[in-house]
Design an enzyme around this catalytic site. Sequence first.
Site, PDB file in Angstrom:
ATOM      1  CB  CYS B  77      -1.088  -0.085   1.350  1.00  0.00           C
ATOM      2  SG  CYS B  77      -2.137   1.313   1.082  1.00  0.00           S
ATOM      3  CG  HIS B 175      -4.184  -3.231   2.550  1.00  0.00           C
ATOM      4  ND1 HIS B 175      -3.442  -2.555   3.345  1.00  0.00           N
ATOM      5  CD2 HIS B 175      -4.884  -2.044   1.958  1.00  0.00           C
ATOM      6  CE1 HIS B 175      -3.389  -1.399   3.449  1.00  0.00           C
ATOM      7  NE2 HIS B 175      -4.235  -0.856   2.630  1.00  0.00           N
ATOM      8  CD  GLU B 177      -2.306  -5.559   4.858  1.00  0.00           C
ATOM      9  OE1 GLU B 177      -1.729  -5.933   3.789  1.00  0.00           O
ATOM     10  OE2 GLU B 177      -2.269  -4.522   5.219  1.00  0.00           O
TER      11      GLU B 177
END
Lengths: 252, 193
Positions: B77, B175, B177
Site C-alpha cells: 500500500c 492489502h 493482509e
Amino acid sequence: MLTKRIIPCLDIKNGRTVKGVRFENIRDAGDPVELAKWYAEQGADELVFLDITATNEERKTFAELVRDIARHIDIPFTVGGGISAVADVEVLLQAGADKVSINSAAIRNPQLVEDLAKRFGSQCVTVAIDTKYTEATGWKVYARAGTVETEHATVDWAKKVVELGAGEILLTSMNNDGTKAGFALDITKAVSEAVSVPVIASGGAGTKEHFADAFQEAQADAALAASLFHFRELDIPDLKTYLKTEGIVVRI
Amino acid sequence: MDLVIVDYKAGNVQSVQFALERLGVQATLSCDFETIKAADKVIFPGVGEASSAMAQLRARNLDKLLPTLEQPFFGVCLGMQLLCEHSEEGDTDLLGIIPLPVKRFETDLKVPHMGWNQLEKLQSPLFEGITEREYAYYVHSYYVPLSEYTIAQTSYPEPFSAALQYKNFYAAQFHPEKSGPAGSQILKNFLAL
C-alpha cells in the site's frame, strides 16, 4: 470493477456480541471472533464492531478484543463506539483495526476529524451519522446514540466532515432502523451525491431487494445490516447471488 | 528464515504481522538499521500520509538504508508508493528506488478507492496460484500509473499498477493482509521467493 460492499455490524458489550444470535454451526455465537470468522467465510466484505459499553474500564477490554479480531480475521474491519480522542484511535489502530468510526465526538469537536485524518490518513476515518426526518425539521443529525437533536442538516454535516478529512460516511436513518422496510433511499442518495467519499447505507434492511435499491437507486457504495444477518433471515451468499443477477457488481 | 517487518510507526504493521502469524511465520518488527539489513526478507507496510511517513523514515535513517537493500523486499500500500520517485500527496519526494510517479485519482468515482477490486494481467511468481480477476482489498487515494515494472493491474476506472517489481523490490497497492485467502497466498508466494 470495484464491488459494492456488504457489511454485517456486531454490537459488543463486555467483549461479547449482544443481540441473541441464531447460529447452529457456531460453537459460541457470543464470541465476536468466532462470529467474525464465520461472516468472513460467508463472503462479508468488511465488518463493523460497535462497542456499546460505557465505562473506560470496559473500553480496555474492547481494545484487547480488537487485537484478538485482527489476529484471526483476514478481511478489513471498522471499530467504533465511545471514541473521543486521538489517543483512543491510536490504541485501536495499533491493535489492528483498519478504520475507526466516530459519531458524537465529531459533533462535539469537529476538529477531531481533521486531527485524525492528518495523523492517521483519511482512509481510516469513518464518520457515522445518525439522522432522523421530521416534517418540521427535514433530515437532521442526532447525537448521543440518537437521543439528542443537533443543529446540523444531514447533507451539510456530511459535506463538512468530508471537508475536514473523513474518508467514508456511515449513514444510519433512525426512521428506518429496525423497521425492515428498506433503507432511507432519499437521504442516502442525497448524501452520496453531495460527497466525494464512499457512503455506507444503514438502517432498515429487510429483504434482498432493499440492498439492490440502496446500491442502484440511492447510489450507496456499501450497505450495513445487523439483526437481519445475525438471525439468518438473509444469508450473505444468497444476497450476493441475487445482487449479481440484478447487475450489481459484488465479490462472490 | 529471518523475516523483518519495517516498523516506522506509520503503518498497518500489526495486521501484516498477524497475517504472517496465520501462515505460521514469526516476523520481527524493527526499525533498526542493522536488523533490517541482515534480514533474509523485508516487508514494508504502510497506511497514512506520504510526507509524514517519509519524515518517520528519515528520522530513523531508513531513507538511506532501504534503497541499498538486496534481499527480497515487499512494499504494501503506502509502502509501495514510498518506493517511487515523487508523490502528489503533499508534493513529497519519496525513496526514489523505482523511477515512477505517484498520482492522485482524478475521477468522478468516489475517492478513496475503497473496497474489493480485481487483479488482472498477473505476471509474476508473486501471483502463483492466483487466478485472473481475483479480488483484493484496496483503500487508497493515490496510485502508480502502469509502467514497464507493473506486474498486475486494476481498473478504477482507468487501469493502474496493482503491483510492481523492480529488481528485488516487489510491491502491492492492495492489502494482501486483508484480502482473504488470496491475500494469504500472495504473502506465502513472497515468502517462497
